[in-house]
Design an enzyme around this catalytic site. Structure first.
Site, PDB file in Angstrom:
ATOM      1  N   LEU A  18      19.474  25.930 100.076  1.00 44.59           N
ATOM      2  CA  LEU A  18      18.928  25.587  98.754  1.00 44.59           C
ATOM      3  C   LEU A  18      19.704  26.332  97.657  1.00 44.59           C
ATOM      4  O   LEU A  18      19.192  27.235  97.014  1.00 44.59           O
ATOM      5  CB  LEU A  18      17.439  25.914  98.693  1.00 44.59           C
ATOM      6  N   HIS A  19      20.934  25.933  97.496  1.00 37.89           N
ATOM      7  CA  HIS A  19      21.774  26.538  96.452  1.00 37.89           C
ATOM      8  C   HIS A  19      21.494  25.826  95.132  1.00 37.89           C
ATOM      9  O   HIS A  19      20.610  24.976  95.036  1.00 37.89           O
ATOM     10  CB  HIS A  19      23.248  26.433  96.849  1.00 37.89           C
ATOM     11  N   ALA A  20      22.267  26.151  94.113  1.00 36.21           N
ATOM     12  CA  ALA A  20      21.965  25.668  92.767  1.00 36.21           C
ATOM     13  C   ALA A  20      21.856  24.152  92.672  1.00 36.21           C
ATOM     14  O   ALA A  20      20.898  23.620  92.143  1.00 36.21           O
ATOM     15  CB  ALA A  20      23.024  26.170  91.792  1.00 36.21           C
TER      16      ALA A  20
END
Lengths: 582, 88
Positions: free
Chosen positions: B13-15
């Site tokens: 769940l990165h940017a």
């Protein structure tokens, strides 16, 4: 060893001061306790700053000039999400309310806590996202500052150093009169900030490339707005040199102000009215200070293009009323809107050649509502202030346009009770076509104003913003001189001729205008004292002889030599004044 | 309703993925919460999702609660299943 940088001289003058670096990435956090009854206001201020930040980023996204890649858009989107985030905003609002502290401080507290939370996150990528929060916080803080201007105190003798300075920021920083110099990386002569700097009389230099990264905050800097030169880290002997220079400038300025009190009268008592061209209404003060006898041309473009929407009747009314503030002038000249398709946002039909396109009166006659609103505002001011306004119509190229314009002016005027000597209408003679028709034109209007900048470009068919054409674009070109001669030959006797444009503030061109019998010169306010002093040393007969000779010459160098020879011979203190030609 | 899943996209769940999830979650009337171990966050907040720091292989639990909870659950799961469009 001192460091020196040269840029474009924007606004003349010499000043020494300490650098105030406007670096948006290094905002200082102000700390302040607030009272219970201030909480609501402080929360509103925070929310407005968040909203403003969101608008700014959305605008960046929509800006078609930036060819953003998909990754860039995603970063911007990510930033918008942070701004929209209820947790962040909620916590800040909570902190403001519970701790009763100012928004900047509260934001900083929340951010510090968040960064602690993120410190537990081992993922490097996530850690880097913290940078985004700081970036967003800086933006909000910057906007908070804009929304609470009381917080900002600028010390005396400040030189603003910035990458780029927006017109709004320029006005904000310079308001208390403590800024005495502006230097920026970007910008040029015609930028809105340049216009404002000149209107405030602040020595300014632009296009200095990386000045904002070269100068330390608080650094003592020397700004030479005449030569476009900035110096800092100077040693003792250079300091003495600069101080001598400053003394020289100061005495020169003093002399100039002596000249500013003169009337525009030649040795043989021919009188020329010397007026100022202005671009924002508040410039009237500087104009008066430098000895303008009136406003020869108020260009209304800044008023129209500085906001997203064109100004309403009331906004224009308030602005034009400014021109008569403190009774500095009894008469001003307002040039109706002179913009073309290239300057109008959201203009769907882009023109191939805006300089030859739908601009000036052509635009006004197609967009009659905009034209009428401007006329209404003008008449409303005449009616309420009982002062004289001259309306100046730009870009006229045929008689039909004059007839149509006069018809509309008459129609709008009927709604106001205006004394007939408080209004006159003139035409800018700036197309070769208007020169050829100048006899007929002069009979239809009260005065003509020769717009030399455009007349030169249209006569020579050379774009004046095109640097490669610098050798062609010269107001000493034989065709330009003959064009002017044609005007004075063809107009009916006693036609009131005014000259505006760069040519009017070139001392060397004075003989041309004096020989033509012009009644008025309108120029940048800071050129007025110099021109007045030169007029005093010239006589009509000398000028007529020289100009007669010039009309037989075929090269612009020869004409320039001939004219400057006369000035050099006649003008006292020529050398000292030419040093500071700006 | 609740459902457990395992993060299957490489970057977690990165940017970019978080942005997509927040935008999606904000379309529903229902609350959308995600928990990892003891930590539960609101999926409508970018800060919340980022503080979760959910990377590849981590098990999370999605909870939707409200009028459109079934629809919300289906859409959220399908976003995770699509690996947030990363591989395309």
């Amino acid at each position: 060893m001192s460091i020196e940088k040269n840029g474009i001289a924007i606004s003349p003058g010499f000043s020494v001061g300490n650098a105030l670096l406007i670096n948006q990435a290094k905002t200082v956090v102000e700390k302040r306790k607030i009272k219970t009854n201030e909480i609501v206001m402080e929360v509103n201020r925070f929310q407005a700053a968040v909203e403003e930040s969101k608008n700014e980023i959305s605008k960046m996204k929509q800006n078609k000039n930036n060819e953003y890649k998909i990754e860039h858009i995603e970063i911007l989107d990510f930033n918008i999400l942070i701004l929209e985030d209820e947790i962040l905003a909620g916590e800040v609002v909570d902190t403001i309310t519970k701790k009763q502290i100012n928004a900047e401080w509260a934001l900083n507290k929340v951010l510090t806590n968040k960064s602690k939370e993120f410190a537990f996150v081992k993922d490097l990528y996530m850690q880097e996202r913290l940078a985004d929060f700081y970036y967003i916080a800086e933006r909000i803080t910057k906007n908070l500052r804009g929304l609470n201007e009381n917080l900002f105190e600028i010390k005396s003798n400040t030189i603003l150093v910035a990458h780029d300075l927006s017109p709004i920021d320029a006005l904000k920083y310079c308001r208390n009169g403590n800024v005495n110099g502006i230097v920026t990386d970007l910008g040029g002569t015609t930028s809105h900030t340049a216009i404002i700097a000149r209107s405030l009389g602040i020595p300014t230099i632009m296009s200095l490339l990386n000045i904002s990264t070269s100068i330390e905050p608080g650094q003592r800097i020397y700004v030479d707005g005449y030569k476009g030169r900035v110096k800092w880290k100077v040693n003792k002997s250079e300091k003495d040199e600069l101080n001598t220079l400053q003394t020289k400038y100061t005495s020169f300025q003093k002399n100039l102000f002596e000249f500013s009190k003169l009337s525009g009268e030649t040795k043989d008592k021919k009188i020329i009215s010397i007026k100022a061209n202005i671009e924002i209404s508040s410039e009237v003060k500087m104009a008066q200070k430098y000895g303008a006898e009136g406003i020869g041309m108020y260009r209304t473009e800044f008023l129209f293009t500085s906001k997203e929407q064109f100004p309403s009747l009331d906004e224009q009314y308030e602005d034009y009323k400014e021109l008569f503030k403190e009774n500095l002038f009894n008469e001003v000249t307002i040039r109706t809107l002179d913009i073309g398709g290239d300057k109008i946002q959201d203009y769907s039909h882009l023109e191939n050649n805006p300089a030859l396109g739908l601009r000036g009166i052509r635009y006004s006659l197609v967009n009659i509502d905009i034209f009428k609103t401007q006329l209404n505002a003008i008449f409303k001011v005449i009616e309420s202030e009982k002062k004289k306004i001259r309306i100046l119509l730009p870009m006229i190229s045929n008689i039909d346009e004059i007839d149509k314009s006069l018809f509309i002016i008459d129609e709008v005027r009927k709604n106001y009770s205006i004394d007939s000597n408080l209004l006159s209408v003139g035409v800018v003679i700036e197309t070769p076509s208007a020169v050829l028709l100048v006899e007929e034109i002069s009979k239809k209007v009260n005065f003509i104003s020769v717009g030399t900048n455009d007349l030169i470009q249209y006569t020579l068919a050379a774009d004046r913003t095109n640097e490669t054409l610098e050798n062609i674009i010269s107001h000493y070109q034989p065709s330009v001189v003959r064009m002017l001669n044609l005007i004075s030959d063809k107009v009916p006797a006693n036609t009131y001729i005014s000259i505006c444009g760069e040519m009017a503030n070139d001392i060397n061109c004075l003989p041309l205008f004096i020989a033509m019998g012009v009644r008025e010169l309108s120029m940048n306010y800071y050129s007025i004292p110099r021109i007045k002093s030169a007029i005093h040393d010239l006589s009509f007969n000398d000028c007529v002889d020289t100009v007669k000779h010039c009309l037989n010459l075929t090269s612009h160098e020869e004409i320039k030599n001939e004219l400057s020879q006369l000035i050099r011979n006649k003008m006292k203190g020529y050398d000292s004044i030419m040093d500071y030609q700006v | 309703m609740k459902k457990k899943i395992r993060i299957s996209n490489r970057l977690g769940l990165h940017a970019r993925a978080s942005s997509k999830l927040v935008r999606l979650a904000n379309n529903f009337k229902s609350d959308v919460n995600i928990s990892k171990g003891e930590l539960a966050i609101n999926a409508k907040s970018i800060l919340g999702i980022l503080s979760l720091a959910a990377s590849l292989g981590v098990e999370i639990e999605i909870e939707t609660k409200g009028d459109d909870e079934e629809f919300a659950m289906r859409e959220v799961i399908s976003l995770f299943d699509s690996k947030f469009g990363e591989e395309s």
